[in-house]
Design a protein around this motif. Structure first.
Motif, PDB file in Angstrom:
ATOM      1  N   LEU A   1      -4.707  -2.503  -5.755  1.00  0.00           N
ATOM      2  CA  LEU A   1      -4.896  -3.574  -4.780  1.00  0.00           C
ATOM      3  C   LEU A   1      -6.145  -4.386  -5.101  1.00  0.00           C
ATOM      4  CD1 LEU A   1      -4.034  -1.626  -1.494  1.00  0.00           C
ATOM      5  CD2 LEU A   1      -2.530  -3.121  -2.823  1.00  0.00           C
TER       6      LEU A   1
ATOM      7  N   ARG B   1       0.832  -1.201   0.000  1.00  0.00           N
ATOM      8  CA  ARG B   1       0.000   0.000   0.000  1.00  0.00           C
ATOM      9  C   ARG B   1       0.870   1.257   0.000  1.00  0.00           C
ATOM     10  NH1 ARG B   1      -2.892  -1.110   3.949  1.00  0.00           N
ATOM     11  NH2 ARG B   1      -4.866  -1.655   2.929  1.00  0.00           N
TER      12      ARG B   1
ATOM     13  N   LYS C   1       2.685   3.688  -4.032  1.00  0.00           N
ATOM     14  CA  LYS C   1       2.314   5.098  -4.177  1.00  0.00           C
ATOM     15  C   LYS C   1       3.191   5.809  -5.202  1.00  0.00           C
ATOM     16  CE  LYS C   1       0.268   5.882   0.400  1.00  0.00           C
ATOM     17  NZ  LYS C   1       0.385   6.622   1.685  1.00  0.00           N
TER      18      LYS C   1
ATOM     19  N   LYS D   1      -4.943  -6.904   0.161  1.00  0.00           N
ATOM     20  CA  LYS D   1      -5.412  -6.049   1.249  1.00  0.00           C
ATOM     21  C   LYS D   1      -4.558  -4.794   1.385  1.00  0.00           C
ATOM     22  CE  LYS D   1      -5.073  -9.403   4.182  1.00  0.00           C
ATOM     23  NZ  LYS D   1      -5.062 -10.164   5.462  1.00  0.00           N
ATOM     24  N   GLY D   2      -3.308  -4.899   1.001  1.00  0.00           N
ATOM     25  CA  GLY D   2      -2.410  -3.758   1.078  1.00  0.00           C
ATOM     26  C   GLY D   2      -1.346  -3.901   2.138  1.00  0.00           C
ATOM     27  N   ASP D   3      -1.522  -4.872   3.047  1.00  0.00           N
ATOM     28  CA  ASP D   3      -0.516  -5.045   4.097  1.00  0.00           C
ATOM     29  C   ASP D   3       0.530  -6.099   3.720  1.00  0.00           C
ATOM     30  OD1 ASP D   3      -2.150  -7.245   4.228  1.00  0.00           O
ATOM     31  OD2 ASP D   3      -2.493  -7.159   6.390  1.00  0.00           O
TER      32      ASP D   3
ATOM     33  N   VAL E   1      -3.874   3.840  -5.304  1.00  0.00           N
ATOM     34  CA  VAL E   1      -3.345   2.524  -4.933  1.00  0.00           C
ATOM     35  C   VAL E   1      -4.463   1.520  -4.687  1.00  0.00           C
ATOM     36  CG1 VAL E   1      -2.038   1.277  -3.160  1.00  0.00           C
ATOM     37  CG2 VAL E   1      -1.192   3.470  -4.040  1.00  0.00           C
ATOM     38  N   GLU E   2      -5.589   1.978  -4.165  1.00  0.00           N
ATOM     39  CA  GLU E   2      -6.674   1.043  -3.866  1.00  0.00           C
ATOM     40  C   GLU E   2      -7.165   0.337  -5.132  1.00  0.00           C
ATOM     41  OE1 GLU E   2      -7.533   0.095  -0.920  1.00  0.00           O
ATOM     42  OE2 GLU E   2      -6.066   1.502  -0.074  1.00  0.00           O
TER      43      GLU E   2
END
Length: 280
Positions: A250, A236, A240, A256-258, A246-247
């Protein structure tokens, strides 16, 4: 006489022609003709195959390729000192060896292909990764070559074949894993070379595989550059730098981004690359 032909042993060839390896050319000569024959056999029979070789030096691998039955070898050698030694190899194998004096980085390799073509080389360490990346990013794909059999430093070889979750996994592993099946054939110890390098080497065999049409390599490279540019950070954050929401990336990859880049499957990078143009 040598083990594979009627030409002199490689140490004698090097002494005769004054071929001291030059560090600035990334040279480390292989002198064991049994080992060069083993490299030549990695990709299977060479009958009817044109082989492109980069950096033949005194011609040890060149001789092995010819002795193993290659229809023809096209050898690209930048070091003019090696050309007389290679001329002797050409004389021993009439009509089957063409030597091109020039820089391997400036070649259009597609123009050297003729029928079944493979690239087999003990690559100069200082340009090996750059050459491989160029071959793996060719368009159209699959490319003109049937396979690549290449010598690298072991650390580079591990990056080429690395899988998600492994320490060596990165941009090169994603590119190679997307476009080819790659494996380490065997390791080569320092003492096999003159002069001995500081690291262990490895022979990697790479076979192109079909990929989906319409996904430009440059998009995949942009995504992997951003993701692995901060490889310890969550994607996430690292994504950038692409300058898009970014969403959206993903969501396209089901992330999830993590997650961290080093743990993502290749398909996740491809999914984000497909979505990238629509988010700009």
């Amino acid at each position: 006489m040598s083990q594979i032909d009627n030409l002199p042993p490689l140490r004698e060839v090097i002494a005769t022609h004054g071929l001291r390896a030059k560090k600035e050319l990334g040279q480390n000569f292989l002198l064991d003709l049994n080992l060069t024959a083993r490299i030549a056999r990695v990709g299977g029979s060479l009958e009817g195959v044109r082989v492109i070789e980069v950096g033949p030096g005194p011609g040890g691998l060149t001789r092995a390729l010819l002795a193993e039955g290659a229809r023809e070898v096209i050898a690209i050698e930048r070091d003019a000192r090696a050309l007389p030694a290679l001329a002797e190899v050409a004389e021993a194998y009439p009509g089957r060896l063409t030597v091109i004096g020039g820089d391997a980085m400036d070649m259009d390799y597609r123009l050297l292909a003729d029928g079944p073509t493979r690239i087999v080389a003990n690559l100069p360490y200082n340009i090996g990764t750059q050459l491989l990346t160029g071959w793996l990013t060719m368009e159209p794909w699959p490319p003109f070559f049937e396979s690549l059999t290449l010598m690298f430093q072991r650390e580079v070889a591990e990056r080429i074949v690395a899988k998600p979750g492994e320490d060596a996994y990165g941009r090169l592993g994603v590119l190679a894993g997307w476009r080819a099946d790659a494996r380490i054939a065997f390791n080569v110890g320092r003492q096999a070379f003159v002069p001995p390098p500081n690291v262990t080497s490895a022979v990697v065999h790479i076979v192109p595989k079909p990929v989906e049409e319409g996904l430009p390599v440059k998009l995949v490279e942009q995504v992997t550059k951003a993701a692995f540019g901060q490889r310890r950070k969550m994607v996430r954050q690292s994504l950038k730098s692409l300058g898009v929401p970014v969403e959206g990336l993903l969501a396209a990859a089901g992330l999830k981004g993590d997650e961290r880049a080093e743990d993502l499957p290749i398909e996740a990078f491809l999914a984000m690359a497909r979505a990238l143009p629509g988010l700009r």
